[in-house]
Structure formats: structure tokens, C-alpha cells
Design a protein around this motif. Sequence first.
Motif, PDB file in Angstrom:
ATOM      1  N   VAL A 143       9.483  26.155  15.946  1.00  0.00           N
ATOM      2  CA  VAL A 143      10.530  26.987  16.657  1.00  0.00           C
ATOM      3  C   VAL A 143       9.676  28.231  17.076  1.00  0.00           C
ATOM      4  N   ALA A 144       9.064  28.789  16.223  1.00  0.00           N
ATOM      5  CA  ALA A 144       8.353  30.193  16.563  1.00  0.00           C
ATOM      6  C   ALA A 144       7.315  29.674  17.686  1.00  0.00           C
ATOM      7  N   SER A 145       6.484  28.700  17.706  1.00  0.00           N
ATOM      8  CA  SER A 145       5.711  27.925  18.676  1.00  0.00           C
ATOM      9  C   SER A 145       6.411  27.820  20.038  1.00  0.00           C
ATOM     10  N   GLN A 146       7.578  27.380  20.049  1.00  0.00           N
ATOM     11  CA  GLN A 146       8.355  27.039  21.286  1.00  0.00           C
ATOM     12  C   GLN A 146       8.484  28.680  21.950  1.00  0.00           C
ATOM     13  N   GLU A 147       9.039  29.411  21.127  1.00  0.00           N
ATOM     14  CA  GLU A 147       9.341  30.827  21.673  1.00  0.00           C
ATOM     15  C   GLU A 147       7.838  31.516  22.287  1.00  0.00           C
ATOM     16  N   GLU A 148       6.936  31.239  21.658  1.00  0.00           N
ATOM     17  CA  GLU A 148       5.623  31.780  22.009  1.00  0.00           C
ATOM     18  C   GLU A 148       5.120  31.007  23.360  1.00  0.00           C
ATOM     19  N   ILE A 149       5.352  29.980  23.257  1.00  0.00           N
ATOM     20  CA  ILE A 149       4.977  28.912  24.647  1.00  0.00           C
ATOM     21  C   ILE A 149       5.726  29.439  25.783  1.00  0.00           C
ATOM     22  N   SER A 150       7.136  29.681  25.635  1.00  0.00           N
ATOM     23  CA  SER A 150       7.875  30.153  26.748  1.00  0.00           C
ATOM     24  C   SER A 150       7.493  31.284  27.134  1.00  0.00           C
ATOM     25  N   ARG A 151       7.204  32.437  26.426  1.00  0.00           N
ATOM     26  CA  ARG A 151       6.548  33.745  26.804  1.00  0.00           C
ATOM     27  C   ARG A 151       5.433  33.554  27.459  1.00  0.00           C
ATOM     28  N   GLU A 152       4.437  32.643  26.979  1.00  0.00           N
ATOM     29  CA  GLU A 152       3.138  32.430  27.748  1.00  0.00           C
ATOM     30  C   GLU A 152       3.297  31.836  29.057  1.00  0.00           C
ATOM     31  N   LEU A 153       4.297  30.894  29.230  1.00  0.00           N
ATOM     32  CA  LEU A 153       4.501  30.111  30.528  1.00  0.00           C
ATOM     33  C   LEU A 153       5.395  30.938  31.489  1.00  0.00           C
ATOM     34  N   GLU A 154       6.094  31.918  30.965  1.00  0.00           N
ATOM     35  CA  GLU A 154       6.885  32.877  31.827  1.00  0.00           C
ATOM     36  C   GLU A 154       5.594  33.939  32.579  1.00  0.00           C
ATOM     37  N   MET A 155       4.684  34.444  31.493  1.00  0.00           N
ATOM     38  CA  MET A 155       3.558  35.250  32.016  1.00  0.00           C
ATOM     39  C   MET A 155       2.650  34.502  33.361  1.00  0.00           C
ATOM     40  N   LEU A 156       2.393  33.240  32.936  1.00  0.00           N
ATOM     41  CA  LEU A 156       1.741  32.578  33.774  1.00  0.00           C
ATOM     42  C   LEU A 156       2.453  32.346  35.280  1.00  0.00           C
ATOM     43  N   ARG A 157       3.833  32.256  35.040  1.00  0.00           N
ATOM     44  CA  ARG A 157       4.374  31.904  36.368  1.00  0.00           C
ATOM     45  C   ARG A 157       4.578  33.214  37.299  1.00  0.00           C
ATOM     46  N   ASN A 158       4.734  34.568  36.437  1.00  0.00           N
ATOM     47  CA  ASN A 158       4.589  35.513  36.901  1.00  0.00           C
ATOM     48  C   ASN A 158       3.413  36.053  37.741  1.00  0.00           C
ATOM     49  N   GLU A 159       2.299  35.461  37.253  1.00  0.00           N
ATOM     50  CA  GLU A 159       1.012  35.475  38.065  1.00  0.00           C
ATOM     51  C   GLU A 159       0.607  34.366  39.006  1.00  0.00           C
ATOM     52  N   GLY A 160       1.562  33.680  39.069  1.00  0.00           N
ATOM     53  CA  GLY A 160       1.279  32.394  40.051  1.00  0.00           C
ATOM     54  C   GLY A 160       0.675  31.266  39.748  1.00  0.00           C
ATOM     55  N   LYS A 161       0.541  31.014  38.423  1.00  0.00           N
ATOM     56  CA  LYS A 161      -0.738  30.247  37.897  1.00  0.00           C
ATOM     57  C   LYS A 161       0.198  28.850  37.410  1.00  0.00           C
ATOM     58  N   GLU A 162       1.004  28.281  37.997  1.00  0.00           N
ATOM     59  CA  GLU A 162       1.848  27.154  37.742  1.00  0.00           C
ATOM     60  C   GLU A 162       0.710  26.057  37.868  1.00  0.00           C
ATOM     61  N   LYS A 163      -0.108  26.005  38.735  1.00  0.00           N
ATOM     62  CA  LYS A 163      -0.895  24.629  39.115  1.00  0.00           C
ATOM     63  C   LYS A 163      -2.099  24.819  38.105  1.00  0.00           C
ATOM     64  N   SER A 164      -2.314  25.894  37.126  1.00  0.00           N
ATOM     65  CA  SER A 164      -3.651  25.887  36.145  1.00  0.00           C
ATOM     66  C   SER A 164      -3.473  25.048  35.131  1.00  0.00           C
ATOM     67  N   VAL A 165      -4.467  24.636  34.705  1.00  0.00           N
ATOM     68  CA  VAL A 165      -4.862  23.825  33.608  1.00  0.00           C
ATOM     69  C   VAL A 165      -4.113  24.484  32.059  1.00  0.00           C
ATOM     70  N   ARG A 166      -4.224  25.830  31.953  1.00  0.00           N
ATOM     71  CA  ARG A 166      -3.482  26.300  30.954  1.00  0.00           C
ATOM     72  C   ARG A 166      -2.011  26.225  30.855  1.00  0.00           C
ATOM     73  N   PHE A 167      -1.296  26.340  32.235  1.00  0.00           N
ATOM     74  CA  PHE A 167      -0.057  26.082  32.405  1.00  0.00           C
ATOM     75  C   PHE A 167       0.542  24.757  31.811  1.00  0.00           C
ATOM     76  N   ARG A 168      -0.320  23.673  32.702  1.00  0.00           N
ATOM     77  CA  ARG A 168       0.106  22.289  32.334  1.00  0.00           C
ATOM     78  C   ARG A 168      -0.070  21.928  30.760  1.00  0.00           C
ATOM     79  N   GLU A 169      -1.171  22.571  30.158  1.00  0.00           N
ATOM     80  CA  GLU A 169      -1.276  22.258  28.756  1.00  0.00           C
ATOM     81  C   GLU A 169      -0.138  22.775  27.924  1.00  0.00           C
ATOM     82  N   LEU A 170       0.291  23.782  28.458  1.00  0.00           N
ATOM     83  CA  LEU A 170       1.337  24.585  27.483  1.00  0.00           C
ATOM     84  C   LEU A 170       2.515  23.858  27.802  1.00  0.00           C
ATOM     85  N   PHE A 171       2.767  23.532  29.222  1.00  0.00           N
ATOM     86  CA  PHE A 171       4.082  22.920  29.251  1.00  0.00           C
ATOM     87  C   PHE A 171       4.172  21.267  28.686  1.00  0.00           C
ATOM     88  N   GLY A 172       2.937  20.721  28.470  1.00  0.00           N
ATOM     89  CA  GLY A 172       2.827  19.278  27.877  1.00  0.00           C
ATOM     90  C   GLY A 172       3.187  19.563  26.258  1.00  0.00           C
TER      91      GLY A 172
END
Length: 96
Positions: free
Chosen positions: A50-79
Motif C-alpha cells: 500500500v505504501a509503495s502504491q502511494e509513493e509510485i502515485s506521487r512519482e508518476l504525478e511528478m513525472l506527468r508534471n514534467e511532461g515525461k509520460e513517455k519516459s522509460v521510468r514512467f512506463r516502469e512505474l506505471f507497470g
Amino acid sequence: MTRLTRKLPGKEGHEGYVVEKEKIINTPEGYSGEAVEKLARFENFYDELVASQEEISRELEMLRNEGKEKSVRFRELFGKKLMNNNTLIMLKYYKI
């Protein structure tokens, strides 16, 4: 995985489970033993998931705000978020 519980016969929908007496130890502080330790490891796993899900959501939001939705990191986290979510859904299905 070695089971610590066994199913008790009962009316349909009202089955229960038991643990052998030697798998649980009564102490002045409460109960301990192999069954309690296994439950504690599961609870630690669940809390970390559960804590990991919350941290991943925060990191995904940060990457979205930076316009990095197509990055490898974003895709790894999303998976990872999808896999964790599937695990949580399975736990909910089994009422855990």
C-alpha cells in the motif's frame, strides 16, 4: 508455501479455519508462534504494498508534471503500479 491452517467442515458459506495448538504460543504479552509470525509477515507485505502504491502515485504525478509520460521510468512505474493494483484486487477478492 506450507499451510498452517486447515478448513473446518461447516454449513455452506460458514466454513472456518483452525491452526494446530503447537503453531500458536500463549505468552503474557499475547500470542506468538509460527502462525502469528506468518500473519505478521503478511501484514508487513500488505503495508509495504500500500505504501509503495502511494509513493509510485506521487512519482508518476511528478513525472506527468514534467511532461515525461513517455519516459522509460514512467512506463516502469506505471507497470509496477498496475501489478501492485492487481495484487491488491486479488487480496480484496479473498477478503484479506
